[in-house]
Design a protein around this motif. Structure first.
Motif, mmCIF file in Angstrom:
data_model
loop_
_atom_site.group_PDB
_atom_site.id
_atom_site.type_symbol
_atom_site.label_atom_id
_atom_site.label_comp_id
_atom_site.label_asym_id
_atom_site.label_seq_id
_atom_site.Cartn_x
_atom_site.Cartn_y
_atom_site.Cartn_z
ATOM 1 N N UNK A 1 -11.419 -47.054 -14.886
ATOM 2 C CA UNK A 1 -11.207 -45.675 -14.443
ATOM 3 C C UNK A 1 -12.468 -45.127 -13.797
ATOM 4 N N UNK A 2 -12.303 -44.468 -12.665
ATOM 5 C CA UNK A 2 -13.436 -43.817 -12.023
ATOM 6 C C UNK A 2 -12.947 -42.628 -11.204
ATOM 7 N N UNK A 3 -13.895 -41.790 -10.821
ATOM 8 C CA UNK A 3 -13.599 -40.645 -9.972
ATOM 9 C C UNK A 3 -14.106 -40.908 -8.563
ATOM 10 N N UNK A 4 -13.414 -40.331 -7.584
ATOM 11 C CA UNK A 4 -13.880 -40.478 -6.214
ATOM 12 C C UNK A 4 -13.183 -39.506 -5.285
ATOM 13 N N UNK A 5 -13.877 -39.113 -4.232
ATOM 14 C CA UNK A 5 -13.261 -38.343 -3.151
ATOM 15 C C UNK A 5 -12.710 -39.349 -2.139
ATOM 16 N N UNK A 6 -11.413 -39.331 -1.926
ATOM 17 C CA UNK A 6 -10.767 -40.293 -1.033
ATOM 18 C C UNK A 6 -10.206 -39.568 0.177
ATOM 19 N N UNK A 7 -10.316 -40.209 1.326
ATOM 20 C CA UNK A 7 -9.780 -39.625 2.549
ATOM 21 C C UNK A 7 -8.269 -39.459 2.424
ATOM 22 N N UNK A 8 -7.784 -38.291 2.801
ATOM 23 C CA UNK A 8 -6.365 -37.956 2.711
ATOM 24 C C UNK A 8 -5.487 -39.003 3.388
ATOM 25 N N UNK A 9 -5.927 -39.484 4.555
ATOM 26 C CA UNK A 9 -5.109 -40.407 5.334
ATOM 27 C C UNK A 9 -4.975 -41.784 4.696
ATOM 28 N N UNK A 10 -5.731 -42.038 3.638
ATOM 29 C CA UNK A 10 -5.650 -43.344 2.979
ATOM 30 C C UNK A 10 -4.719 -43.325 1.771
ATOM 31 N N UNK A 11 -4.049 -42.189 1.549
ATOM 32 C CA UNK A 11 -3.153 -42.071 0.409
ATOM 33 C C UNK A 11 -1.697 -42.078 0.846
ATOM 34 N N UNK A 12 -0.827 -42.611 -0.034
ATOM 35 C CA UNK A 12 0.604 -42.684 0.242
ATOM 36 C C UNK A 12 1.384 -42.160 -0.959
ATOM 37 N N UNK A 13 2.567 -41.613 -0.689
ATOM 38 C CA UNK A 13 3.448 -41.097 -1.740
ATOM 39 C C UNK A 13 4.632 -42.032 -1.957
ATOM 40 N N UNK A 201 -12.707 -28.173 -8.213
ATOM 41 C CA UNK A 201 -13.563 -28.485 -7.066
ATOM 42 C C UNK A 201 -13.351 -27.449 -5.966
ATOM 43 N N UNK A 202 -14.410 -26.792 -5.479
ATOM 44 C CA UNK A 202 -14.261 -25.864 -4.352
ATOM 45 C C UNK A 202 -13.678 -26.581 -3.134
ATOM 46 N N UNK A 203 -12.741 -25.956 -2.458
ATOM 47 C CA UNK A 203 -12.063 -26.607 -1.340
ATOM 48 C C UNK A 203 -13.009 -27.002 -0.209
ATOM 49 N N UNK A 204 -14.096 -26.255 -0.022
ATOM 50 C CA UNK A 204 -14.979 -26.585 1.105
ATOM 51 C C UNK A 204 -15.571 -27.987 0.960
ATOM 52 N N UNK A 205 -15.666 -28.483 -0.296
ATOM 53 C CA UNK A 205 -16.194 -29.830 -0.513
ATOM 54 C C UNK A 205 -15.252 -30.920 0.002
ATOM 55 N N UNK A 206 -13.995 -30.553 0.200
ATOM 56 C CA UNK A 206 -13.022 -31.532 0.654
ATOM 57 C C UNK A 206 -13.132 -31.792 2.157
ATOM 58 N N UNK A 207 -13.996 -31.073 2.806
ATOM 59 C CA UNK A 207 -14.279 -31.337 4.223
ATOM 60 C C UNK A 207 -15.720 -31.753 4.450
ATOM 61 N N UNK A 208 -16.505 -31.794 3.381
ATOM 62 C CA UNK A 208 -17.936 -32.094 3.490
ATOM 63 C C UNK A 208 -18.296 -33.158 2.456
ATOM 64 N N UNK A 210 -21.209 -34.749 2.021
ATOM 65 C CA UNK A 210 -22.637 -34.895 1.719
ATOM 66 C C UNK A 210 -22.936 -34.787 0.228
ATOM 67 N N UNK A 211 -22.124 -33.990 -0.497
ATOM 68 C CA UNK A 211 -22.409 -33.740 -1.908
ATOM 69 C C UNK A 211 -21.425 -34.441 -2.848
ATOM 70 N N UNK A 212 -20.598 -35.305 -2.305
ATOM 71 C CA UNK A 212 -19.571 -35.934 -3.130
ATOM 72 C C UNK A 212 -20.161 -36.736 -4.287
ATOM 73 N N UNK A 213 -21.150 -37.551 -3.999
ATOM 74 C CA UNK A 213 -21.721 -38.408 -5.051
ATOM 75 C C UNK A 213 -22.359 -37.574 -6.166
ATOM 76 N N UNK A 214 -23.079 -36.534 -5.796
ATOM 77 C CA UNK A 214 -23.745 -35.717 -6.813
ATOM 78 C C UNK A 214 -22.732 -34.987 -7.686
ATOM 79 N N UNK A 215 -21.607 -34.545 -7.098
ATOM 80 C CA UNK A 215 -20.565 -33.887 -7.884
ATOM 81 C C UNK A 215 -19.899 -34.871 -8.833
#
Length: 243
Positions: A1-13, A201-208, A210-215
């Protein structure tokens, strides 16, 4: 198990979303300007499959964000189960029984035994037309005032129980490859590794990015694991009267 910010276009339903729930959640996300809790995903071939959180994913995608916070699990850390649904006998008689008697829904191959209805639609051979009827049927159930999702072992003697075909990993992969989806609220993911909650998570981070790893590092350092079973209330806001 891990956490990560993943690009929207790489996900499927693999499942549909409910229009009313989608619209309400999208409004709430826009107002609060946060993503509450990571969605649950797993890596499949060259994409990530959304196991849980289809509505949050769809809302955030519709708002044109590039990333979404995910809890990423491997194949040994989860299993797929199937929800059952129940409605009152009165709702069944007024709304669902006439629907099932309609010639349009005969392909669902339902069987009724006392207060249980088993839907026997063949998901692996599902055409677009059959999928549409299957989804419309589940949507009708969702709109019944008495509608409730229950586990397999649960039963209410004063209700009618609706059971669905088994949902498993192989079926989900097949559906995604065919670009088709089962109705919302039928598949249920069970995590052996536990679910990460309480993260916003603040929504602005979902377009930026730079701070993903630190979060991610900050979240992982501040997780507390609970061993006991958690019962999460998912109903409407409770109202009360002052007398």
């Amino acid at each position: 198990m891990k956490l990560g910010f993943i690009e929207i276009d790489k996900l499927m339903l693999h499942e549909c979303t409910e229009e009313i729930r989608f619209n309400n959640l999208k409004t709430k996300i826009e107002e609060e300007k946060i993503q509450k809790n990571p969605i649950i995903v797993t890596k499949v071939d060259d994409y990530y499959l959304v196991l849980d959180g289809a509505h949050r994913y769809s809302c955030i995608k519709s708002l044109n964000y590039k990333y979404i916070l995910c809890q990423i699990v491997n194949s040994e850390e989860y299993y797929i189960d199937t929800w059952n649904h129940i409605i009152s006998k009165n709702d069944y008689s007024n709304y669902i029984q006439p629907l099932l008697e309609n010639e349009e829904y005969k392909d669902l191959n339902f069987k009724k035994d006392k207060n249980t209805i088993k839907i026997n639609v063949n998901s692996e051979e599902m055409s677009y037309e059959l999928l549409n009827r299957y989804t419309k049927f589940v949507d009708f159930l969702n709109k019944c005032a008495s509608f409730k999702r229950i586990h397999n072992e649960e039963y209410c003697s004063d209700s009618v129980k609706i059971m669905y075909p088994e949902v498993n990993k192989d079926l989900i992969k097949l559906l995604v490859n065919k670009n088709t989806r089962i109705p919302a609220g039928i598949s249920k993911v069970n995590l052996k590794c536990g679910r990460i909650l309480g993260v916003s998570i603040p929504l602005f981070l979902l377009n930026e990015n730079s701070f993903h790893k630190s979060y991610i590092d900050k979240i992982m350092k501040n997780l507390r694991k609970y061993e006991e079973t958690i019962h999460l209330y998912e109903g409407m806001l409770l109202e009360y009267e002052i007398k």
